[in-house]
Design an enzyme around this catalytic site. Structure first.
Site, mmCIF file in Angstrom:
data_model
loop_
_atom_site.group_PDB
_atom_site.id
_atom_site.type_symbol
_atom_site.label_atom_id
_atom_site.label_comp_id
_atom_site.label_asym_id
_atom_site.label_seq_id
_atom_site.Cartn_x
_atom_site.Cartn_y
_atom_site.Cartn_z
ATOM 1 N N PRO A 80 -52.421 -40.650 -17.409
ATOM 2 C CA PRO A 80 -52.427 -39.652 -18.486
ATOM 3 C C PRO A 80 -51.148 -39.619 -19.315
ATOM 4 O O PRO A 80 -51.093 -38.988 -20.358
ATOM 5 C CB PRO A 80 -52.622 -38.326 -17.731
ATOM 6 C CG PRO A 80 -52.211 -38.588 -16.325
ATOM 7 C CD PRO A 80 -52.483 -40.043 -16.072
ATOM 8 N N GLY A 118 -50.479 -32.549 -22.712
ATOM 9 C CA GLY A 118 -49.376 -32.393 -23.662
ATOM 10 C C GLY A 118 -49.617 -33.123 -24.969
ATOM 11 O O GLY A 118 -49.103 -32.709 -26.019
ATOM 12 N N ASP A 144 -40.858 -34.614 -20.132
ATOM 13 C CA ASP A 144 -40.487 -34.968 -18.750
ATOM 14 C C ASP A 144 -41.737 -35.520 -18.085
ATOM 15 O O ASP A 144 -42.396 -34.848 -17.294
ATOM 16 C CB ASP A 144 -39.985 -33.711 -18.025
ATOM 17 C CG ASP A 144 -39.647 -33.992 -16.576
ATOM 18 O OD1 ASP A 144 -39.512 -35.164 -16.200
ATOM 19 O OD2 ASP A 144 -39.529 -33.016 -15.809
ATOM 20 N N THR A 191 -44.362 -38.578 -16.302
ATOM 21 C CA THR A 191 -44.422 -39.687 -15.358
ATOM 22 C C THR A 191 -44.242 -40.985 -16.150
ATOM 23 O O THR A 191 -44.133 -40.972 -17.376
ATOM 24 C CB THR A 191 -45.786 -39.677 -14.639
ATOM 25 O OG1 THR A 191 -46.798 -39.297 -15.586
ATOM 26 C CG2 THR A 191 -45.817 -38.670 -13.522
ATOM 27 N N ASP A 192 -44.238 -42.118 -15.437
ATOM 28 C CA ASP A 192 -44.110 -43.422 -16.099
ATOM 29 C C ASP A 192 -45.301 -43.639 -17.041
ATOM 30 O O ASP A 192 -46.332 -42.980 -16.899
ATOM 31 C CB ASP A 192 -44.084 -44.543 -15.044
ATOM 32 C CG ASP A 192 -42.909 -44.394 -14.084
ATOM 33 O OD1 ASP A 192 -41.880 -43.838 -14.505
ATOM 34 O OD2 ASP A 192 -43.023 -44.820 -12.926
ATOM 35 N N ASP A 195 -42.738 -29.904 -11.745
ATOM 36 C CA ASP A 195 -41.877 -29.486 -10.625
ATOM 37 C C ASP A 195 -40.998 -28.294 -10.997
ATOM 38 O O ASP A 195 -40.467 -27.612 -10.123
ATOM 39 C CB ASP A 195 -41.021 -30.663 -10.133
ATOM 40 C CG ASP A 195 -40.284 -31.340 -11.266
ATOM 41 O OD1 ASP A 195 -39.386 -30.713 -11.853
ATOM 42 O OD2 ASP A 195 -40.615 -32.496 -11.598
HETATM 43 N N1 SAM Z 1 -38.885 -36.711 -13.686
HETATM 44 C C1 SAM Z 1 -40.043 -37.372 -13.250
HETATM 45 C C2 SAM Z 1 -39.988 -38.858 -13.382
HETATM 46 O O1 SAM Z 1 -39.433 -39.363 -14.389
HETATM 47 O O2 SAM Z 1 -40.461 -39.543 -12.486
HETATM 48 C C3 SAM Z 1 -41.244 -36.773 -13.841
HETATM 49 C C4 SAM Z 1 -41.512 -35.491 -13.168
HETATM 50 S S1 SAM Z 1 -42.870 -34.511 -13.616
HETATM 51 C C5 SAM Z 1 -43.501 -34.217 -12.014
HETATM 52 C C6 SAM Z 1 -44.023 -35.496 -14.482
HETATM 53 C C7 SAM Z 1 -45.314 -34.737 -14.756
HETATM 54 O O3 SAM Z 1 -45.923 -35.184 -15.944
HETATM 55 C C8 SAM Z 1 -46.382 -34.860 -13.661
HETATM 56 O O4 SAM Z 1 -46.485 -33.666 -12.950
HETATM 57 C C9 SAM Z 1 -47.671 -35.200 -14.441
HETATM 58 O O5 SAM Z 1 -48.806 -34.495 -13.968
HETATM 59 C C10 SAM Z 1 -47.277 -34.778 -15.851
HETATM 60 N N2 SAM Z 1 -48.040 -35.430 -16.933
HETATM 61 C C11 SAM Z 1 -48.399 -36.734 -17.040
HETATM 62 N N3 SAM Z 1 -49.095 -36.929 -18.174
HETATM 63 C C12 SAM Z 1 -49.180 -35.722 -18.813
HETATM 64 C C13 SAM Z 1 -49.767 -35.280 -20.031
HETATM 65 N N4 SAM Z 1 -50.435 -36.124 -20.839
HETATM 66 N N5 SAM Z 1 -49.638 -33.969 -20.369
HETATM 67 C C14 SAM Z 1 -48.965 -33.103 -19.574
HETATM 68 N N6 SAM Z 1 -48.395 -33.470 -18.405
HETATM 69 C C15 SAM Z 1 -48.497 -34.769 -18.029
#
Ligand code: SAM
Length: 283
Positions: free
Chosen positions: A163, A139, A156, A158-159, A87
């Site tokens: 992934p 990542g 930062d 997701t839960d 974001d």
């Molecule tokens: N602040 C938010 C929350 O705690 O709910 C998280 C926001 S941000 C949109 C989280 C991002 O992590 C998502 O866009 C997702 O695609 C990304 N993500 C998840 N797993 C990932 C990975 N292994 N490598 C890179 N990005 C990843």
């Protein structure tokens, strides 16, 4: 209740309901179901797999606290890595620091960034800064390949599902340690002290084994489960409780201040207990 409401089932017994004005966008990306909606109370909101990621109305609590605590702990952060964070909210905060020369965003899902640019410009506005590099990759892999590269790493994510699972693993934290410079530090969002106590305790124990300094701090995020949120910090040299505030940059913020930075590390007894209990004990 009149009108159209979105409910996030935050735990099997708890839902947060928000009244919607309209749906702006909905798609299935290669990684997740993505929606941007307009809410009555918090403005625009990003949902991934029906889980609230961020809202324009309350994003600053989270983005300021995940970014400025580590960046002000490091006396001269020049290179920063954000994992996840598509974001753009963390990047927007990072580039407020004049010492930053390069901020790398590693987001697995390009559609999150594209939709944030289109629908959440207040949050994504830093992504075009000349110091920012965006890479669409995993990542976990990125960190595995890096050595002695970053002053600050911010996760930062997701839960811990899909992934993001590997972003909460012991192996990942070891790779983060290697990817950091000899005096680097890292912060990850580590979920709710009310509902994810075991996860927080395990992460804190991992970090205490890997880093000389491991700490937990808290903030409020009104739309996240329980409203109270945790961040875990691992540092090779600098202690977040010993910042030389005279040398810290003057930042324009809405939540973060030096006093709030210090106060965020004051843990209530029920959180302190999470860190001290043994695994087999009930919460
Ligand atoms: N602040 C938010 C929350 O705690 O709910 C998280 C926001 S941000 C949109 C989280 C991002 O992590 C998502 O866009 C997702 O695609 C990304 N993500 C998840 N797993 C990932 C990975 N292994 N490598 C890179 N990005 C990843």
């Amino acid at each position: 209740m009149q009108g159209i409401w979105f409910s996030e089932l935050q735990t099997p017994g708890l839902a947060l309901s928000i009244k919607l004005k309209k749906t702006l966008h909905h798609e299935k990306t290669p990684y997740q179901d993505l929606a941007v909606v307009e809410t009555e109370s918090y403005g625009r909101m990003l949902l991934l797999d029906n889980i609230i990621q961020t809202t324009v109305g309350d994003e600053f609590f989270y983005h300021e606290m995940i970014a400025h605590v580590p960046l002000n702990t490091h006396p001269n952060p020049r290179t920063a890595l954000v994992i996840g964070g598509g974001d753009g909210g963390v990047i927007r905060e990072i580039i407020k620091h004049p010492s930053i020369e390069k901020a790398t965003l590693v987001e697995i899902d390009a559609r999150v960034v594209a939709n944030a640019r289109e629908y959440l410009p207040e949050i994504a506005c830093g992504l075009d800064d000349a110091r920012v590099e965006i890479r669409f990759e995993d990542g976990i892999e990125h960190v595995r390949q890096m050595e002695n590269t970053y002053d600050v790493i911010i996760v930062d994510s997701t839960d811990p599902i899909g992934p993001a699972v590997g972003l909460f693993s012991t192996e990942f934290y070891r790779n983060v340690y290697r990817a950091l410079k000899p005096d680097g530090l890292f912060v990850a969002q580590t979920e709710s002290p009310l509902f994810n106590a075991r996860l927080i305790r395990r992460i804190q124990r991992d970090l205490a084994e890997i880093f000389p300094i491991a700490r937990l701090y808290l903030t409020t995020v009104p739309t996240y489960p329980g409203g109270l949120w945790s961040f875990s910090l691992g540092s090779k040299e600098y202690d977040p409780l010993e910042v030389d505030w005279k040398k810290a940059p003057q930042l324009v913020t809405r939540f973060y201040t030096p006093a709030i930075h210090q106060a965020a590390f004051a843990l209530p007894p029920f959180v302190q207990e999470i860190l001290e209990k043994r695994d087999e004990e009930e919460f």
